[in-house]
Design an enzyme around this catalytic site. Sequence first.
Site, PDB file in Angstrom:
ATOM      1  N   THR A  41     -30.801 -78.538  62.103  1.00  0.00           N
ATOM      2  CA  THR A  41     -30.077 -78.307  60.837  1.00  0.00           C
ATOM      3  C   THR A  41     -28.778 -77.557  61.087  1.00  0.00           C
ATOM      4  OG1 THR A  41     -32.197 -78.136  59.705  1.00  0.00           O
ATOM      5  CG2 THR A  41     -30.286 -77.249  58.550  1.00  0.00           C
ATOM      6  N   GLY A 190     -27.079 -68.587  45.530  1.00  0.00           N
ATOM      7  CA  GLY A 190     -27.457 -67.886  46.764  1.00  0.00           C
ATOM      8  C   GLY A 190     -26.391 -68.115  47.820  1.00  0.00           C
ATOM      9  N   ILE A 192     -25.967 -70.341  50.331  1.00  0.00           N
ATOM     10  CA  ILE A 192     -25.417 -71.689  50.526  1.00  0.00           C
ATOM     11  C   ILE A 192     -24.618 -72.112  49.291  1.00  0.00           C
ATOM     12  CG2 ILE A 192     -26.033 -74.135  50.854  1.00  0.00           C
ATOM     13  CD1 ILE A 192     -28.341 -73.194  52.643  1.00  0.00           C
ATOM     14  N   VAL A 245     -31.665 -73.637  34.185  1.00  0.00           N
ATOM     15  CA  VAL A 245     -31.295 -75.056  34.097  1.00  0.00           C
ATOM     16  C   VAL A 245     -32.479 -75.853  33.543  1.00  0.00           C
ATOM     17  CG1 VAL A 245     -30.745 -77.066  35.528  1.00  0.00           C
ATOM     18  CG2 VAL A 245     -29.607 -74.889  35.944  1.00  0.00           C
ATOM     19  N   ARG A 280     -34.817 -73.437  50.666  1.00  0.00           N
ATOM     20  CA  ARG A 280     -35.254 -74.378  51.699  1.00  0.00           C
ATOM     21  C   ARG A 280     -36.770 -74.431  51.740  1.00  0.00           C
ATOM     22  NH1 ARG A 280     -31.411 -77.312  54.208  1.00  0.00           N
ATOM     23  NH2 ARG A 280     -32.583 -77.261  56.145  1.00  0.00           N
ATOM     24  N   HIS A 452      -5.724 -49.398  65.874  1.00  0.00           N
ATOM     25  CA  HIS A 452      -4.844 -49.610  64.719  1.00  0.00           C
ATOM     26  C   HIS A 452      -3.749 -50.603  65.087  1.00  0.00           C
ATOM     27  CE1 HIS A 452      -2.581 -48.736  61.115  1.00  0.00           C
ATOM     28  NE2 HIS A 452      -1.494 -48.575  61.878  1.00  0.00           N
TER      29      HIS A 452
HETATM   30  C1  LIG Z   1     -25.737 -75.706  54.494  1.00  0.00           C
HETATM   31  C2  LIG Z   1     -26.399 -74.714  55.413  1.00  0.00           C
HETATM   32  C3  LIG Z   1     -25.641 -73.734  56.008  1.00  0.00           C
HETATM   33  C4  LIG Z   1     -26.234 -72.824  56.866  1.00  0.00           C
HETATM   34  N1  LIG Z   1     -25.444 -71.882  57.439  1.00  0.00           N
HETATM   35  C5  LIG Z   1     -26.000 -70.979  58.278  1.00  0.00           C
HETATM   36  C6  LIG Z   1     -25.184 -70.015  58.915  1.00  0.00           C
HETATM   37  O1  LIG Z   1     -23.976 -69.988  58.745  1.00  0.00           O
HETATM   38  N2  LIG Z   1     -25.777 -69.137  59.753  1.00  0.00           N
HETATM   39  C7  LIG Z   1     -27.125 -69.136  59.972  1.00  0.00           C
HETATM   40  O2  LIG Z   1     -27.618 -68.301  60.725  1.00  0.00           O
HETATM   41  N3  LIG Z   1     -27.919 -70.053  59.389  1.00  0.00           N
HETATM   42  C8  LIG Z   1     -27.387 -70.976  58.553  1.00  0.00           C
HETATM   43  N4  LIG Z   1     -28.181 -71.926  57.982  1.00  0.00           N
HETATM   44  C9  LIG Z   1     -29.633 -71.895  58.283  1.00  0.00           C
HETATM   45  C10 LIG Z   1     -29.909 -72.487  59.669  1.00  0.00           C
HETATM   46  O3  LIG Z   1     -29.389 -73.783  59.719  1.00  0.00           O
HETATM   47  C11 LIG Z   1     -31.408 -72.495  59.930  1.00  0.00           C
HETATM   48  O4  LIG Z   1     -31.923 -71.204  59.729  1.00  0.00           O
HETATM   49  C12 LIG Z   1     -31.718 -72.943  61.345  1.00  0.00           C
HETATM   50  O5  LIG Z   1     -31.234 -74.236  61.567  1.00  0.00           O
HETATM   51  C13 LIG Z   1     -33.227 -72.895  61.603  1.00  0.00           C
HETATM   52  O6  LIG Z   1     -33.485 -73.340  62.884  1.00  0.00           O
HETATM   53  P1  LIG Z   1     -34.884 -73.998  63.265  1.00  0.00           P
HETATM   54  O7  LIG Z   1     -34.829 -74.238  64.732  1.00  0.00           O
HETATM   55  O8  LIG Z   1     -35.987 -73.200  62.700  1.00  0.00           O
HETATM   56  O9  LIG Z   1     -34.939 -75.381  62.476  1.00  0.00           O
HETATM   57  P2  LIG Z   1     -33.954 -76.607  62.390  1.00  0.00           P
HETATM   58  O10 LIG Z   1     -32.594 -76.272  62.824  1.00  0.00           O
HETATM   59  O11 LIG Z   1     -34.138 -77.160  61.023  1.00  0.00           O
HETATM   60  O12 LIG Z   1     -34.538 -77.617  63.465  1.00  0.00           O
HETATM   61  C14 LIG Z   1     -35.764 -78.224  63.315  1.00  0.00           C
HETATM   62  C15 LIG Z   1     -35.747 -79.523  64.096  1.00  0.00           C
HETATM   63  O13 LIG Z   1     -37.067 -80.039  64.129  1.00  0.00           O
HETATM   64  C16 LIG Z   1     -37.018 -81.455  64.047  1.00  0.00           C
HETATM   65  N5  LIG Z   1     -38.345 -81.899  63.614  1.00  0.00           N
HETATM   66  C17 LIG Z   1     -38.967 -81.650  62.437  1.00  0.00           C
HETATM   67  N6  LIG Z   1     -40.213 -82.176  62.449  1.00  0.00           N
HETATM   68  C18 LIG Z   1     -40.380 -82.758  63.647  1.00  0.00           C
HETATM   69  C19 LIG Z   1     -41.449 -83.448  64.273  1.00  0.00           C
HETATM   70  N7  LIG Z   1     -42.622 -83.635  63.660  1.00  0.00           N
HETATM   71  N8  LIG Z   1     -41.270 -83.929  65.518  1.00  0.00           N
HETATM   72  C20 LIG Z   1     -40.093 -83.753  66.159  1.00  0.00           C
HETATM   73  N9  LIG Z   1     -39.053 -83.099  65.628  1.00  0.00           N
HETATM   74  C21 LIG Z   1     -39.196 -82.595  64.397  1.00  0.00           C
HETATM   75  C22 LIG Z   1     -35.887 -81.691  63.063  1.00  0.00           C
HETATM   76  O14 LIG Z   1     -35.353 -82.984  63.231  1.00  0.00           O
HETATM   77  C23 LIG Z   1     -34.893 -80.600  63.449  1.00  0.00           C
HETATM   78  O15 LIG Z   1     -33.945 -81.053  64.383  1.00  0.00           O
HETATM   79  C24 LIG Z   1     -27.621 -72.883  57.146  1.00  0.00           C
HETATM   80  C25 LIG Z   1     -28.392 -73.890  56.564  1.00  0.00           C
HETATM   81  C26 LIG Z   1     -27.793 -74.797  55.715  1.00  0.00           C
HETATM   82  C27 LIG Z   1     -28.639 -75.882  55.123  1.00  0.00           C
END
Ligand SMILES: Cc1cc2nc3c(=O)[nH]c(=O)nc-3n(C[C@H](O)[C@H](O)[C@H](O)COP(=O)(O)OP(=O)(O)OC[C@H]3O[C@@H](n4cnc5c(N)ncnc54)[C@H](O)[C@@H]3O)c2cc1C
Length: 473
Positions: A41, A190, A192, A245, A280, A452
Amino acid sequence: MAQEYDLVILGGGTGGYVAAIRASQLGLKTAIVEKGKLGGTCLHKGCIPSKALLRSAEIYKTAKNSEEYGVFANDVTVNFAKVQERKMKIVDTLHRGVEQLMKKGKIDVYQGIGRILGPSIFSPLPGTISVEMNSGAENEMLIPKNVIIATGSRPRPLPGLEIDGEYVLTSDEALELTAIPKSVIIVGGGVIGIEWASMLSDFGAEVTVLEYEDRIIPTEDKEVSKEMQRLMKKKGIKIITKAKVLPETLSKDGEVSILAEVNGANREFIAERLLVSVGRQANIEGLGLENTDIQVDRGHIVTNLYYQTKESHIYAIGDVIGGLQLAHVASHEGIIAVEHMSENKPSPLDYDLVSKCIYSNPEAASVGLTEEQAVQKGHKVKVGKFSFRAVGKALVFGEADGFVKIVADTVTDDILGVHMIGPHVTDMISEAGLAMVLDAVPWEIAHTIHPHPTLSEAIGEAALAVDGRALHG
Ligand SMILES: Cc1cc2nc3c(=O)[nH]c(=O)nc-3n(C[C@H](O)[C@H](O)[C@H](O)COP(=O)(O)OP(=O)(O)OC[C@H]3O[C@@H](n4cnc5c(N)ncnc54)[C@H](O)[C@@H]3O)c2cc1C
């Protein structure tokens, strides 16, 4: 054929791929199963693409107002296709970088959907991973000693507001817009929601934010929320708080119309698009959790301080366990999980020391307790606050709104929280984070010489202000 591993990670997002790198450093034979793209993500639908769009919006706004700086640019326009192209270039570059890192760490990447099997001929414990390969090839069977579930999250739907990708969007669809809408309603104020509001407004859209709580970014310090609300309104964004809403009133006919109950009366809101940004939801479905004793609470996988689930060889990290859903939290949780399974005795993560950032224009950033939380916890607090108006570099930048606020304990002098809103504060919060990790007290921050002219002088002055000694305020 079945492959044996020390560690198999389900999900190659920020949490998963960083955990894999640490595992490889510690000599674990590691595989990642990823159904989409490495980087998850954050890289493809979150942190990076949204910040690329925010930066283009900022450049546009600055260019339009460049006369203030004595620079005259005629006919400043946005070519949104170019904006999107730039965003994709950045994402692609970083994606290739992650792929390279996997190669460098000799981490096997299986492109497919991973599922945890129960006890089988391969292992008496649940945890064998069956991978349904994206290529259509026969399922791979992976037999790991340890598993990390890092499957992340997806936008939470609001029942009744079905996402159609045309009128009603989440951040996933909004990232793929081909043009800036004339007007947008954002449901949810929030982090996002506010980043999108700021960006779309800077690109020239009319933006209305409908927030259920009595303030936007309600998890931040009250004064930061209030200042953010003021500055968003100054940009022309309409912010309606305490707005409930009513999804059943949604109509889509060339434009979106929806009612929201505000102060007991129904008000109609109309725009070209509606962006749903109400949090989320963890990706826990289809993982085979029913084949294990892993517990789920309110949609998130339950773990201990080292991210072990009820099955002690299966860990879970990142958005899928809830809490602070941030990329840097996911990666740190991954590192702790890997070090724990390798018997490296990591310290648990102190969530009070995690910096949180909002990349709107202006930015906001914080670490530690808000003033309200500190008081609720029984601290007697003293507060130092310093405005960017009195910081030379902020005036030079032409961005002097906002402040730095330090909340400290009157009795122990400990810093309890630091809150900032203003220019580049997301790049400055780490000083406050380090100060808190090192248990610094305000005078130690003040004693640190802030060069500064820099924006960081606001931190030094806020630290002095805690004891009424600010020099320029
Ligand atoms: C619009 C937006 C802006 C954001 N901005 C920020 C920011 O500026 N800074 C920040 O710190 N955080 C930000 N976030 C949050 C951040 O993206 C998440 O906290 C982070 O990506 C979480 O990482 P993760 O590894 O837990 O999961 P993810 O990054 O969601 O990765 C999970 C992965 O698992 C894969 N997957 C799922 N199920 C399976 C399966 N069964 N088999 C194989 N693969 C699978 C998915 O395809 C995905 O690639 C933002 C989120 C959004 C939506």
